[in-house]
Design an enzyme around this catalytic site. Structure first.
Site, PDB file in Angstrom:
ATOM      1  N   ARG A  57       0.628  -0.957  -0.077  1.00 16.00           N
ATOM      2  CA  ARG A  57      -0.001  -0.085   0.016  1.00 16.00           C
ATOM      3  C   ARG A  57       0.774   1.560  -0.009  1.00 16.00           C
ATOM      4  NH1 ARG A  57      -2.712  -3.825   1.619  1.00 16.00           N
ATOM      5  NH2 ARG A  57      -0.811  -4.417   2.449  1.00 16.00           N
ATOM      6  N   THR A  58       1.834   1.276   1.073  1.00 12.01           N
ATOM      7  CA  THR A  58       2.543   2.801   1.075  1.00 12.01           C
ATOM      8  C   THR A  58       3.248   3.019  -0.140  1.00 12.01           C
ATOM      9  OG1 THR A  58       2.758   1.958   3.407  1.00 12.01           O
ATOM     10  CG2 THR A  58       4.027   3.940   2.749  1.00 12.01           C
ATOM     11  N   LYS A  87      26.299  -3.610   0.646  1.00 11.57           N
ATOM     12  CA  LYS A  87      27.838  -3.496   0.799  1.00 11.57           C
ATOM     13  C   LYS A  87      28.226  -2.715   1.851  1.00 11.57           C
ATOM     14  CE  LYS A  87      27.294  -2.685  -4.245  1.00 11.57           C
ATOM     15  NZ  LYS A  87      27.535  -1.615  -5.043  1.00 11.57           N
ATOM     16  N   ARG A 108      11.321   3.617   3.702  1.00 15.45           N
ATOM     17  CA  ARG A 108      10.831   2.765   4.862  1.00 15.45           C
ATOM     18  C   ARG A 108      12.109   2.039   5.341  1.00 15.45           C
ATOM     19  NH1 ARG A 108       5.507  -1.037   4.445  1.00 15.45           N
ATOM     20  NH2 ARG A 108       4.767   0.612   5.075  1.00 15.45           N
ATOM     21  N   HIS A 136       4.533   5.604  11.476  1.00 11.13           N
ATOM     22  CA  HIS A 136       4.082   5.525  10.297  1.00 11.13           C
ATOM     23  C   HIS A 136       3.244   6.811  10.129  1.00 11.13           C
ATOM     24  CE1 HIS A 136       3.191   4.002   6.415  1.00 11.13           C
ATOM     25  NE2 HIS A 136       2.952   2.792   6.507  1.00 11.13           N
TER      26      HIS A 136
HETATM   27  N1   CP Z   1      -0.559  -0.061   5.859  1.00 13.49           N
HETATM   28  C1   CP Z   1       0.910  -0.431   5.269  1.00 13.49           C
HETATM   29  O1   CP Z   1       2.055   0.338   5.440  1.00 13.49           O
HETATM   30  O2   CP Z   1       1.017  -1.268   4.370  1.00 13.49           O
HETATM   31  P1   CP Z   1       2.043  -1.666   3.520  1.00 13.49           P
HETATM   32  O3   CP Z   1       2.893  -2.449   4.425  1.00 13.49           O
HETATM   33  O4   CP Z   1       1.578  -2.740   2.442  1.00 13.49           O
HETATM   34  O5   CP Z   1       2.692  -0.522   2.878  1.00 13.49           O
END
Ligand code: CP
Length: 304
Positions: A57-58, A87, A108, A136
């Site tokens: 999703r993100t 590396k 991320r 998040h």
């Molecule tokens: N909600 C969420 O962060 O989903 P993903 O891990 O698929 O990005």
């Protein structure tokens, strides 16, 4: 430089501004003329997505949001394995390189605090797309946007948050954003070892938000306006488990308010049964769609 790193950076006013901008994006996407106007808005700009952990999703909603705004996307598939981090390159060095290729970096990472480390050396906006068990914030924003759209308000709500609260970073961002709105009451449902962290509870205390902790679904779910459920973060746990009682199924639905909503950041594993999906109170797929509007708003602010 406008970084987006964590829930606590936002004032009430800033949250409202982002929610309003996301609503504008949503409305513009509904008309061909609006879509055309958006597609020219940041034409020629470039963002980089650097994901050291898996995502559906993100990452895809950020990339979709970028394309909707005319922004080009550069990316590395599974940065943990396929970037030069494999590396031994530090995150600081990686950011110093990528900032010369892109106008913003969406990142991320599996380690808490990595977005802050990146922001400390970056001359372009860093957007935290999830850091370890930390935060998040872009998910938190789409979560409050969803509550506002579904319930019409962000105050005076009875919110139940359940599941793996110790390791779920989305729920940490969401709850800290809700703390800026008056009259909300939070119930945290989990086993003692997977309960919400003290740092978030202290923040709720500072903001005079009422909350309780329990390990039982019964007693709070019946009166909840918003039920926010999360999965066990198996990738961060060696042997913890949630008991089978922490499942939203048709029996739980039957005792919930008719105007409640059920949210989940997704991915869902088995903590909400598939039978719940057809109930109009199941808001989690609508919630995921809202990610595009919020991320368009954030990219617009970051690049403006
Ligand atoms: N909600 C969420 O962060 O989903 P993903 O891990 O698929 O990005």
């Amino acid at each position: 430089v406008q970084h987006f790193l964590g829930a606590r950076q936002f004032s009430w006013y800033e949250l409202e501004r982002i929610l309003a901008l996301a609503e504008v994006m949503r409305e513009m996407l509904e008309s061909p003329a609006g879509r055309r106007e958006l597609a020219d808005r940041h034409k020629g700009r470039i963002v980089a997505t650097l994901f050291f952990e898996p995502s559906t999703r993100t990452r895809l909603s950020f990339e979709s949001a970028a394309h909707r705004l005319g922004i080009n996307v550069i990316s590395t598939e599974n940065a943990r394995e396929h970037s030069s981090a494999a590396k031994g390159e530090t995150i600081e060095d990686t950011v110093r390189i990528v900032e010369s290729y892109a106008d913003a970096i969406i990142m991320r990472h599996h380690e808490n605090g990595t977005a802050e480390r990146a922001a400390a050396v970056s001359s372009v906006p860093i957007i935290n797309a999830g850091d370890g068990t930390g935060e998040h914030p872009t998910q938190g924003l789409l979560d409050v946007f969803t509550v506002k759209r579904e319930k019409g308000r962000l105050d005076n709500l009875r919110v139940v948050a359940g599941g793996d609260l110790a390791n779920g970073r989305t729920v940490r961002s969401f709850i800290q954003m809700l703390a800026l709105y008056p009259g909300n009451e939070i119930t945290f449902i989990s086993t003692p070892e997977l309960q919400m962290g003290e740092d978030v509870l202290n923040y709720l205390d500072q903001n005079k938000v009422r909350y309780t902790k329990t390990n039982s679904l019964k007693g709070s779910i019946e009166s909840a306006d918003v039920v926010y459920w999360t999965r066990l973060q198996k990738e961060r746990l060696s042997n913890s488990k949630l008991e089978s009682g922490f499942v939203i199924d048709e029996d739980v639905l039957s005792v919930m308010r008719k105007d409640a909503i059920i949210m989940h950041p997704l991915p869902r594993v088995d903590e909400i049964t598939a039978a719940v999906d057809k109930d109009p109170r199941a808001a989690y797929f609508r919630q995921a769609k809202n990610g595009v509007y919020i991320r368009m708003a954030l990219l617009d602010l970051a690049l403006s």
